[in-house]
Design a protein around this motif. Structure first.
Motif, PDB file in Angstrom:
ATOM      1  N   ASP A  97       0.807  -1.065   0.035  1.00 51.35           N
ATOM      2  CA  ASP A  97       0.070   0.104   0.187  1.00 51.35           C
ATOM      3  C   ASP A  97       0.747   1.340  -0.008  1.00 51.35           C
ATOM      4  O   ASP A  97       0.598   2.230  -0.662  1.00 51.35           O
ATOM      5  CB  ASP A  97      -0.907   0.055   1.257  1.00 51.35           C
ATOM      6  CG  ASP A  97      -2.275  -0.702   0.993  1.00 51.35           C
ATOM      7  OD1 ASP A  97      -2.407  -1.019  -0.225  1.00 51.35           O
ATOM      8  OD2 ASP A  97      -3.165  -0.609   1.739  1.00 51.35           O
ATOM      9  N   ARG A 100       2.259   1.596  -3.333  1.00 52.55           N
ATOM     10  CA  ARG A 100       1.284   2.126  -4.346  1.00 52.55           C
ATOM     11  C   ARG A 100       1.062   3.537  -4.195  1.00 52.55           C
ATOM     12  O   ARG A 100       0.355   3.876  -4.943  1.00 52.55           O
ATOM     13  CB  ARG A 100       0.134   1.132  -4.365  1.00 52.55           C
ATOM     14  CG  ARG A 100       0.425  -0.334  -4.698  1.00 52.55           C
ATOM     15  CD  ARG A 100      -0.675  -1.096  -5.374  1.00 52.55           C
ATOM     16  NE  ARG A 100      -1.835  -0.778  -4.233  1.00 52.55           N
ATOM     17  CZ  ARG A 100      -3.000  -1.098  -4.591  1.00 52.55           C
ATOM     18  NH1 ARG A 100      -3.340  -1.225  -5.882  1.00 52.55           N
ATOM     19  NH2 ARG A 100      -4.042  -0.798  -3.788  1.00 52.55           N
ATOM     20  N   SER A 101       1.127   4.015  -2.838  1.00 52.03           N
ATOM     21  CA  SER A 101       0.776   5.569  -2.920  1.00 52.03           C
ATOM     22  C   SER A 101       2.081   6.584  -3.145  1.00 52.03           C
ATOM     23  O   SER A 101       1.835   7.644  -2.895  1.00 52.03           O
ATOM     24  CB  SER A 101       0.131   5.984  -1.419  1.00 52.03           C
ATOM     25  OG  SER A 101       1.004   5.734  -0.477  1.00 52.03           O
ATOM     26  N   GLU A 259      -6.835  -2.498  -7.397  1.00 49.72           N
ATOM     27  CA  GLU A 259      -6.809  -2.240  -5.958  1.00 49.72           C
ATOM     28  C   GLU A 259      -7.312  -3.459  -5.077  1.00 49.72           C
ATOM     29  O   GLU A 259      -8.154  -4.097  -5.726  1.00 49.72           O
ATOM     30  CB  GLU A 259      -8.005  -1.111  -6.007  1.00 49.72           C
ATOM     31  CG  GLU A 259      -9.543  -1.305  -6.433  1.00 49.72           C
ATOM     32  CD  GLU A 259     -10.236  -0.316  -6.589  1.00 49.72           C
ATOM     33  OE1 GLU A 259     -11.464  -0.532  -5.989  1.00 49.72           O
ATOM     34  OE2 GLU A 259      -9.945   0.546  -7.514  1.00 49.72           O
ATOM     35  N   ARG A 260      -7.062  -3.445  -4.015  1.00 49.87           N
ATOM     36  CA  ARG A 260      -7.540  -4.233  -3.089  1.00 49.87           C
ATOM     37  C   ARG A 260      -8.392  -3.685  -2.139  1.00 49.87           C
ATOM     38  O   ARG A 260      -8.014  -2.653  -1.647  1.00 49.87           O
ATOM     39  CB  ARG A 260      -6.141  -4.765  -2.296  1.00 49.87           C
ATOM     40  CG  ARG A 260      -5.782  -6.252  -3.175  1.00 49.87           C
ATOM     41  CD  ARG A 260      -4.444  -6.663  -2.554  1.00 49.87           C
ATOM     42  NE  ARG A 260      -3.475  -5.584  -2.932  1.00 49.87           N
ATOM     43  CZ  ARG A 260      -2.878  -5.640  -4.193  1.00 49.87           C
ATOM     44  NH1 ARG A 260      -3.146  -6.639  -5.174  1.00 49.87           N
ATOM     45  NH2 ARG A 260      -2.003  -4.858  -4.581  1.00 49.87           N
TER      46      ARG A 260
ATOM     47  N   LYS B  17     -18.080   4.320  -2.005  1.00 53.34           N
ATOM     48  CA  LYS B  17     -17.373   3.108  -2.560  1.00 53.34           C
ATOM     49  C   LYS B  17     -18.319   2.088  -1.895  1.00 53.34           C
ATOM     50  O   LYS B  17     -18.161   1.888  -0.795  1.00 53.34           O
ATOM     51  CB  LYS B  17     -16.014   3.326  -1.846  1.00 53.34           C
ATOM     52  CG  LYS B  17     -15.221   1.941  -2.302  1.00 53.34           C
ATOM     53  CD  LYS B  17     -14.644   1.769  -3.694  1.00 53.34           C
ATOM     54  CE  LYS B  17     -13.759   0.656  -3.906  1.00 53.34           C
ATOM     55  NZ  LYS B  17     -13.518   0.691  -5.378  1.00 53.34           N
ATOM     56  N   THR B  57      -5.575   7.669  -3.196  1.00 54.47           N
ATOM     57  CA  THR B  57      -5.517   6.811  -4.538  1.00 54.47           C
ATOM     58  C   THR B  57      -5.226   5.485  -4.582  1.00 54.47           C
ATOM     59  O   THR B  57      -4.926   4.932  -5.424  1.00 54.47           O
ATOM     60  CB  THR B  57      -4.568   7.516  -5.457  1.00 54.47           C
ATOM     61  OG1 THR B  57      -3.088   7.284  -5.066  1.00 54.47           O
ATOM     62  CG2 THR B  57      -4.415   9.008  -5.314  1.00 54.47           C
ATOM     63  N   LEU B  58      -5.520   4.889  -3.422  1.00 50.60           N
ATOM     64  CA  LEU B  58      -5.384   3.433  -3.198  1.00 50.60           C
ATOM     65  C   LEU B  58      -6.548   2.592  -3.723  1.00 50.60           C
ATOM     66  O   LEU B  58      -6.336   1.497  -4.145  1.00 50.60           O
ATOM     67  CB  LEU B  58      -4.915   2.842  -2.098  1.00 50.60           C
ATOM     68  CG  LEU B  58      -3.679   3.481  -1.581  1.00 50.60           C
ATOM     69  CD1 LEU B  58      -3.333   3.147   0.153  1.00 50.60           C
ATOM     70  CD2 LEU B  58      -2.429   2.719  -2.247  1.00 50.60           C
ATOM     71  N   ALA B  59      -7.574   3.418  -3.729  1.00 53.90           N
ATOM     72  CA  ALA B  59      -8.785   2.761  -4.333  1.00 53.90           C
ATOM     73  C   ALA B  59      -9.756   3.811  -5.020  1.00 53.90           C
ATOM     74  O   ALA B  59      -9.332   5.003  -4.735  1.00 53.90           O
ATOM     75  CB  ALA B  59      -9.558   2.310  -3.121  1.00 53.90           C
ATOM     76  N   SER B  60     -10.503   3.245  -5.961  1.00 57.36           N
ATOM     77  CA  SER B  60     -11.074   4.546  -6.872  1.00 57.36           C
ATOM     78  C   SER B  60     -12.496   4.548  -6.338  1.00 57.36           C
ATOM     79  O   SER B  60     -13.172   3.489  -6.325  1.00 57.36           O
ATOM     80  CB  SER B  60     -10.804   4.432  -8.332  1.00 57.36           C
ATOM     81  OG  SER B  60     -11.050   2.908  -8.656  1.00 57.36           O
TER      82      SER B  60
END
Ligand SMILES: Nc1ncnc2c1ncn2[C@@H]1O[C@H](COP(=O)(O)OP(=O)(O)O)[C@@H](O)[C@H]1O
Ligand SMILES: [Mg+2]
Lengths: 260, 320
Positions: A97, A100-101, A259-260, B17, B57-60
């Protein structure tokens, strides 16, 4: 605390190298991971050579010559299960994580993982080879043959690795990755020509062994070390690793970026 | 350094979400001015982590939009990543590496080279009081040290916004105080901090403004004082000598004061909103007249726990 500004953005290649450095550091800090990787193949080599070797090949020396190339194949294939486990562990810890950021090339962590895998295959392979040499194994093709065999070996490890990276990305618990991985691999590795030639096996089993890609890999490794390899055997051995790379690499990349 | 036009560090509109049928974040608006500590307070499962992951930005998001430091999540995610740092709920460190190696790794990824990366790591280690542990593997760190290193790892480059997801969950009181001091210091140097917490006290202690979140929705927002006054100025707390009388006493208090009575987890204390001191006195008198023996009572402002109860009708869960 005084604000620290952002330096110029590094290249994708530099990002990948940094992750490769991480893989090397891990070897320094956790050398015992190599123990896990080489213990089983060493046990197999010793047991089979001294217990069955005489009966199977007439002498323990002849049998070792026969067994060692296959044990190398077994070693890298089992190794790739551990890299799937490692990935699953990293993902569970939230480490990815953070990666990824960061504003970095999204696939850099992954490239680093591959560097680590190749290193692991190489080191484990060299340890097994070293033990084989000490026990009296003498590859007839000499150094060029051994180098050729190791290049093939790394390609096998690289190719099969994708399957376990997929598992690592899909399964949250590292232990499950291991159990699943070995469940699939045991029949493949044992119903192959690594330990014995399939001549005395029942017909249905021999049909499987003859078609088992692990057998093709083992045959090519043996031939390379013996100096009798043909392009055909090598291509046959490479077929599965290449196919897996082509099919699974995109899947891995997609799963990783998802994404997880 | 960052885009300094405008004053909002974070501006979110209608962020949503879902995971399957579950709406983890069910439409949240949020405005966080630059340089502030802002807390998102909510029980376990409220959607705090999911909301933060959207902003990082780890999930949209399924719907809605947001800008972080002026960069749009959807159209400029890489610019957002360049302006933020996130310390997740679970330590995002490599346990096998030393503290110093973890920081050097990240410094290199940000673009510091060789000596500069090592210098950046050493500066952070000394700022976070970790120099002595620099060469130890992270797996041998205590919870508090890990947390500090994790936050340090988010500050390689000074971010415009720092996201801290439950920064002190699981820490002992001393370690928690240390992390609090750190967070205040960061905000003092101009970093906007968005933190989530299940601890009402933490939000109260650190944040200028608090958003209360439950089941994916923002149910209230304001300063701690505003939240308290929105709920009511005064709270009457009563402890009975004989706990067997709790049910009957609850009934008396609810009739007298016209508000729902809340019990603490240990079943020893009743709390209820009281509009005026006179009303509170009358309620105590009524309790005594009904034959209850009052061991202790006090009139005070509501705790955030009571605020939460008044807003949602359920007390926040305490398990992490
Ligand atoms: N990746 C996921 N897949 C499915 N459900 C999830 C996922 N992440 C979170 N959830 C669910 O969404 C809800 C909100 O979770 P979360 O954002 O972690 O809440 P909090 O951080 O406030 O505890 C929970 O019910 C959780 O189970
Ligand atoms: Mg959470």
């Amino acid at each position: 605390m005084t604000p620290v500004p952002r330096p110029p953005r590094p290249s994708a290649f530099s990002n990948a190298l940094t992750f490769g450095w991480r893989a090397v550091l891990k070897f320094r800090h956790v050398p015992e991971q190599l123990f896990d990787l080489v213990m089983t193949p060493i046990m197999f080599t010793l047991l089979f050579t001294f217990v069955f070797g005489g009966a199977l090949a007439g002498s323990t020396g002849d049998y070792l010559q026969f067994l060692l190339p296959g044990i190398l194949v077994q070693t890298v294939i089992f190794n790739s299960v551990y890299s799937g486990m490692g990935l699953s562990t990293d993902l569970g810890k939230g480490l990815f994580d953070r990666f990824r950021s960061l504003p970095i090339w999204p696939l850099a962590p992954f490239a680093g993982l591959m560097v680590g895998d190749i290193l692991r295959h190489l080191i484990a392979g060299l340890i097994i080879l070293g033990i084989g040499l000490v026990l009296g194994c003498r590859p007839p093709a000499g150094l060029p043959g051994v180098i050729g065999a190791f290049v093939l070996l790394l390609a096998i490890g690289f190719g099969t690795g994708w399957a376990f990276l997929v598992l690592g990305l899909l399964i949250r618990t590292p232990m499950t990755v291991m159990t699943l991985g070995f469940t699939v691999l045991f029949p493949l590795v044992f119903a192959s020509n690594i330990m014995v030639q399939p001549d005395t096996m029942p017909g249905w089993l021999r049909a499987f062994v003859d078609r088992n890609p692990v057998s093709h890999m083992t045959t090519a490794m043996r031939d390379l070390m013996a100096g009798t390899a043909s392009a055909g055997t090598i291509l046959l051995a490479l077929a599965l690793p290449v196919a897996m790379t082509l099919v699974l690499a995109p899947v891995v990349l997609w799963l990783y970026r998802r994404e997880r | 350094m960052q885009d300094d036009t405008g004053t909002a560090a974070i501006r979110a509109r209608g962020l949503k979400k879902s995971f399957g049928d579950l709406e983890a974040v069910a439409g949240i608006d949020l405005d966080v001015p630059k340089g502030e500590i802002f807390a998102i307070l909510g029980p376990n499962g409220a959607g705090k982590t999911t909301f933060m992951r959207l902003l990082a930005t780890l999930a949209s998001p399924d719907a809605g939009e947001a800008q972080v430091m002026g960069h749009d999540l959807a159209s400029a995610p890489d610019a957002v990543r360049g302006a933020i740092a996130m310390t997740g709920q679970f330590a995002s460190l490599d346990e096998d590496l030393t503290g110093r190696e973890n920081l050097i790794l990240l410094a290199r990824l940000w673009g510091f080279r060789g000596r500069a990366a090592r210098a950046r790591a050493d500066d952070l280690l000394s700022e976070f009081d970790l120099s002595d542990a620099a060469h130890r593997q992270v797996k041998d760190y205590s919870g508090g040290m890990r947390r500090r290193l994790d936050i340090a790892a988010s500050l390689i480059v000074t971010p415009g916004v720092l996201f801290l997801d439950e920064p002190t969950t699981g820490l002992d009181p001393t370690a928690r105080q240390k992390v609090w001091r750190l967070i205040r210091g960061l905000a003092g140097s101009g970093v906007t901090v968005l933190l989530t917490t299940q601890y009402l006290e933490e939000a109260d202690q650190l944040a200028r403004r608090i958003a209360v979140v439950d089941k994916g929705r923002k149910i209230a927002e304001g300063t701690s004082r505003e939240l308290k006054s929105a709920v009511g100025s005064g709270f009457l707390h009563v402890a009975l000598a004989d706990p067997a009388g709790l049910d009957a006493a609850t009934e008396v208090l609810e009739t007298q004061l016209g508000h729902k009575v809340q019990r603490n987890a240990e079943d020893t204390r009743l709390s209820v909103m009281a509009e005026t001191p006179e009303a509170a006195t009358a309620a105590i008198t009524a309790l005594l007249a009904a034959g209850h023996e009052v061991a202790d009572f006090a009139l005070g402002s509501p705790s955030l726990e009571e605020v939460f109860f008044a807003l949602t009708g359920t007390p926040p869960e305490d398990d992490a």
